[in-house]
Scaffold this active site. Sequence first.
Site, PDB file in Angstrom:
ATOM      1  CG  HIS A 184      -2.331  -1.032   2.974  1.00 61.45           C
ATOM      2  ND1 HIS A 184      -2.895  -1.128   1.861  1.00 61.45           N
ATOM      3  CD2 HIS A 184      -1.390  -1.818   2.850  1.00 61.45           C
ATOM      4  CE1 HIS A 184      -2.349  -2.017   1.030  1.00 61.45           C
ATOM      5  NE2 HIS A 184      -1.181  -2.391   1.645  1.00 61.45           N
ATOM      6  CG  ASP A 201      -1.434  -4.550  13.136  1.00 58.81           C
ATOM      7  OD1 ASP A 201      -1.933  -3.475  12.555  1.00 58.81           O
ATOM      8  OD2 ASP A 201      -1.519  -5.558  12.509  1.00 58.81           O
TER       9      ASP A 201
HETATM   10  C1  BDR Z   1      -2.565  -4.265   6.246  1.00 59.09           C
HETATM   11  O1  BDR Z   1      -1.951  -5.330   6.943  1.00 59.09           O
HETATM   12  C2  BDR Z   1      -0.914  -4.671   7.874  1.00 59.09           C
HETATM   13  O2  BDR Z   1       0.388  -5.379   7.123  1.00 59.09           O
HETATM   14  C3  BDR Z   1      -1.048  -3.148   7.299  1.00 59.09           C
HETATM   15  O3  BDR Z   1      -0.852  -2.326   8.664  1.00 59.09           O
HETATM   16  C4  BDR Z   1      -2.508  -2.850   6.936  1.00 59.09           C
HETATM   17  O4  BDR Z   1      -3.328  -2.994   8.013  1.00 59.09           O
HETATM   18  C5  BDR Z   1      -2.699  -4.201   4.854  1.00 59.09           C
HETATM   19  O5  BDR Z   1      -2.956  -5.389   4.234  1.00 59.09           O
HETATM   20 CA    CA Z   2      -2.490  -2.411  10.484  1.00 62.82          CA
END
Ligand code: BDR
Ligand code: CA
Length: 318
Positions: A242, A10
């Site tokens: 992340h 995303d």
């Molecule tokens: C996840 O949430 C999104 O904001 C980031 O892209 C990542 O996949 C981290 O909690």
């Molecule tokens: Ca993400």
Amino acid sequence: MPTKVIFDTDPGVDDAAALLFLNACRTVDLVGITTVFGNADIDTVTRNALYLKRRFGIDAPVARGAGRALEAEPSPPPVHVHGRNGLGDMLLEIEDLPGPDPRPAHRFIIDLVRQQEGQISIVAVGRLTNLAMALAEAPDIAGLVKEVVVMGGAFGLAGPNGNVTPVAEANIIGDPHAADIVFGTEWPVTAVGLDVTRQVVMGPASLDRLAVGGEAARFIVESTRGYRHYHMRFGVDGFYVHDSSAAAFVVDRSLFQTRRGPIRVATQGVAAGQTVQMDRMTPYPPGAWDAAPDQDVAVSVDALGVRQLILDTLSCSS
Ligand code: BDR
Ligand code: CA
């Protein structure tokens, strides 16, 4: 043999960084990019994936995925994290972008997994809606994928550690029913959650190195300006890695240690989005975890090793 990867995403500034990392990995063959609502609406994240594809010459097709959760009510996108355009509000040249693959993302996933039996690793770094829809339409794919690596969850290894609520991580609370289906299906899943991704930080020295790298590395520095500002509230100088940590798992899993056990996701109530792995050694009475298959949760990480892998890979790319 390179690892064939479908990247379910995303974008999202850290999604973009993970995509550029995977695209630069010589040991990865990126065979598809599937989009899902989350960091922005589905039009925006799909546009961003197509933008990144064109700008960085990524061969993999982009398939547009789900625009809302299976059951959960929609919530506003996190513009304070990823900006209004999902890519940190960078100015983007978006005229005449290529179109997406004609298939919806879940159908694209089904087709590729069936065509390349036992070969596809799915790296899912957004809501798990596309994967749950693919499983609903074609349960046979569970036996045909090589593995599924999820950036998602907060397993509370050192106490409650969600990032949307005290117990829930964003990708899971965004579609908890889909997450419960994906973790509850008999296929090989590894969850790379906040317990480990918050240990991997791109700090000032790493950003300095990226700033003198190729176009992809410099794009990461530019697009994460607002993302870094958001991290100041956690006392982090830089940003948590992340999505790229989940991507790094398919590249070098020796950088992680995992724990096996069934995973369930709370789908409603005050703890909605909480991910809980059961320890089979503890003799609980019969309960909600018993029918779920064992899955892997990343419980520790060589954080410096993951960061080095990402920096070295991006430094070698144009
Ligand atoms: C996840 O949430 C999104 O904001 C980031 O892209 C990542 O996949 C981290 O909690
Ligand atoms: Ca993400």
